[in-house]
Write an enzyme that holds these catalytic residues in place. Structure first.
Site, mmCIF file in Angstrom:
data_model
loop_
_atom_site.group_PDB
_atom_site.id
_atom_site.type_symbol
_atom_site.label_atom_id
_atom_site.label_comp_id
_atom_site.label_asym_id
_atom_site.label_seq_id
_atom_site.Cartn_x
_atom_site.Cartn_y
_atom_site.Cartn_z
ATOM 1 C CE1 TYR A 291 0.311 2.205 4.287
ATOM 2 C CE2 TYR A 291 0.816 -0.326 4.443
ATOM 3 C CZ TYR A 291 0.737 1.071 5.071
ATOM 4 O OH TYR A 291 1.609 1.294 6.073
ATOM 5 C CB CYS A 292 1.473 4.202 -1.645
ATOM 6 S SG CYS A 292 0.317 4.224 -2.850
ATOM 7 N NE ARG A 293 -0.093 11.250 -0.994
ATOM 8 C CZ ARG A 293 -1.164 11.739 -1.746
ATOM 9 N NH1 ARG A 293 -2.428 11.907 -1.369
ATOM 10 N NH2 ARG A 293 -0.717 11.909 -2.831
ATOM 11 N N GLY A 295 -2.335 5.005 -3.881
ATOM 12 C CA GLY A 295 -2.788 3.770 -4.873
ATOM 13 C C GLY A 295 -1.585 3.909 -5.888
ATOM 14 C CB ILE A 319 -2.782 4.410 4.012
ATOM 15 C CG1 ILE A 319 -3.004 4.252 5.822
ATOM 16 C CG2 ILE A 319 -2.298 6.139 4.109
ATOM 17 C CD1 ILE A 319 -2.068 4.442 6.486
#
Length: 334
Positions: A291-293, A295, A319
Site C-alpha cells: 500500500y501507499c497513500r 494507490g 492508506i
C-alpha cells in the site's frame, strides 16, 4: 473418551491456524515444487522422429493422486479417483466468517455446473456433526461436503495457509489457479472457465467472465499483478498474521510512514524497492500486501515485485482508503 476426542480436535485446529506457514513452506513444497509459478509447465527436450532431441516441449506434473480425504459416510477418496473431470476444491470451516459469506455463491455455481464440474467442499478440523448441523441450519446441505480428517493430508499438501481457499484443477489433475480468501460467484465462474473452457459463462452484456474481471483477487500459477480492495486485504492480513512468510509493505516515504501507517507494516520506499526486495523478501512465494497513500506508488511497487518473480503479491491501494486501524511512528512498537 470424549475428552480425548476433544483434545484431538483442538490439536487439529491449532495445527491449521498456527502451523499454516510451516505447512505452506515445508509440506506444500511436495506439490508446489519451488512455488506455485512452476506448476503449469516446465521445459524439457522433445524427441524428434529419429529419437534425437529437438525443440523443447512443456512438461507438467499432476497433483499427487494418493492424497486422500473422506466423504460423509467415512469412506476414503483419493485425488486419483476424481481425475477425468474438472475439480473445484474449497477449504472451509464453520468458524470461518468469510467461508460463511461465500457459501451462497458456491451453492449457486455448484447448482449451475454440477453436471460438468466436480466440487469438493473440504471441511478442515471439525466433526461431521458440527459441519452437517451448520449446513442444515443455513440451508446449504445440498453442497458436496467432505472432510480433511486423514491427518490433514489435503491442507498440508495444498498449503492451505488460511481459510477459505479455493483451487481449480483440470480434468487431468493439474492445478490451474487458486484463490486465497473469500471468492464470489463471478470469480468462481472465471476459474471454472480456466479448467472447462467450453463452459466459460457470459456476463449480461455478452462479454466473457474472464474479460469482465480484469483484476480478480485470485492468483494464476504464475506471477501476475493483482489489485484487491481493503476488505480483502484485511481478510488476508488477519489470516496470515502469524505467518513468517507474510509481509505488509508500505512504499511511501519515512515521513509519511511516521505520521500514520498500518500496524506491522514494513517501510521500503518505492525508489529503494529494486535494491532491497531480494534481501528483505528472500522467498518469492511469500505473501506480500502493498500500500501507499493513494494507490499510485503501490501499483508501481507491486508490478515491480511481479516482474522480479514474486508470485503472491497484492496491491490494495492507498492508506487514505483504509477504514481499519492505523498507528503513528511513536505508537507502532516496531
Amino acid at each position: 473418551m470424549k475428552s480425548k476426542k476433544t483434545i484431538a480436535l483442538i490439536a487439529l485446529l491449532i495445527l491449521v491456524i498456527s502451523g499454516a506457514a510451516f505447512l505452506y513452506q515445508r509440506l506444500g513444497a511436495g506439490i508446489r515444487g519451488e512455488g506455485p509459478s512452476v506448476i503449469p509447465a516446465s521445459s524439457a527436450p522433445a524427441e524428434g522422429q529419429d529419437g534425437e532431441s529437438s525443440e523443447t516441449e512443456e512438461v507438467r506434473t499432476p497433483l499427487p493422486g494418493t492424497l486422500s480425504f473422506t466423504d460423509p459416510d467415512g469412506s476414503t477418496i483419493t485425488l486419483d479417483e476424481l481425475r477425468g473431470k474438472p475439480l473445484v476444491l474449497n477449504f472451509w470451516a464453520t468458524w470461518c466468517g468469510y467461508c460463511r459469506k461465500e457459501m451462497p455463491d458456491f451453492l449457486e455455481v455448484y447448482q449451475e455446473y454440477r453436471e460438468s464440474v466436480q466440487f469438493v467442499m473440504l471441511n478442515v478440523g471439525e466433526t461431521r456433526e458440527a459441519a452437517s448441523d451448520f449446513l442444515a441450519k443455513n440451508g446449504w446441505e445440498d453442497l458436496p461436503v467432505y472432510y480433511d480428517d486423514l491427518n490433514l493430508q489435503m491442507a498440508r499438501a495444498f498449503g492451505a495457509s488460511g481459510l477459505p481457499m479455493t483451487f481449480f484443477i483440470d480434468s487431468e489433475g493439474y492445478l490451474a489457479a487458486y484463490e486465497p480468501g473469500m471468492t464470489t460467484a463471478e470469480r468462481l465462474r472465471t476459474g471454472i472457465g480456466m479448467i472447462l473452457p467450453a463452459a466459460e459463462p457470459k456476463t449480461a452484456d455478452g462479454a466473457s467472465a474472464s474479460q469482465e474481471v480484469v483484476n480478480p483477487s485470485w492468483c494464476t500459477m504464475k506471477p501476475v499483478y493483482t489489485k484487491i480492495d481493503p476488505e480483502n486485504a484485511k481478510n488476508l492480513i488477519d489470516e496470515a498474521v502469524e505467518s513468517e512468510s507474510f509481509f505488509l509493505l508500505d512504499v511511501r516515504t519515512e515521513a509519511e510512514y511516521q505520521e500514520k501507517h498500518i500496524p506491522g507494516a514494513v517501510l521500503i520506499p518505492v525508489d529503494e524497492l529494486s535494491e532491497r526486495a531480494e534481501r528483505e523478501f528472500p522467498d518469492q512465494r511469500s505473501l506480500i500486501l502493498v500500500y501507499c497513500r493513494s494507490g499510485r506508488r503501490s501499483e508501481q511497487a507491486a508490478r515491480m515485485l511481479v516482474e522480479m518473480g514474486y508470485n503472491h503479491v497484492y496491491d490494495f491501494g492507498g492508506i487514505n482508503d483504509w477504514p481499519y486501524e492505523t498507528v503513528s511512528g511513536s505508537e507502532a512498537g516496531d
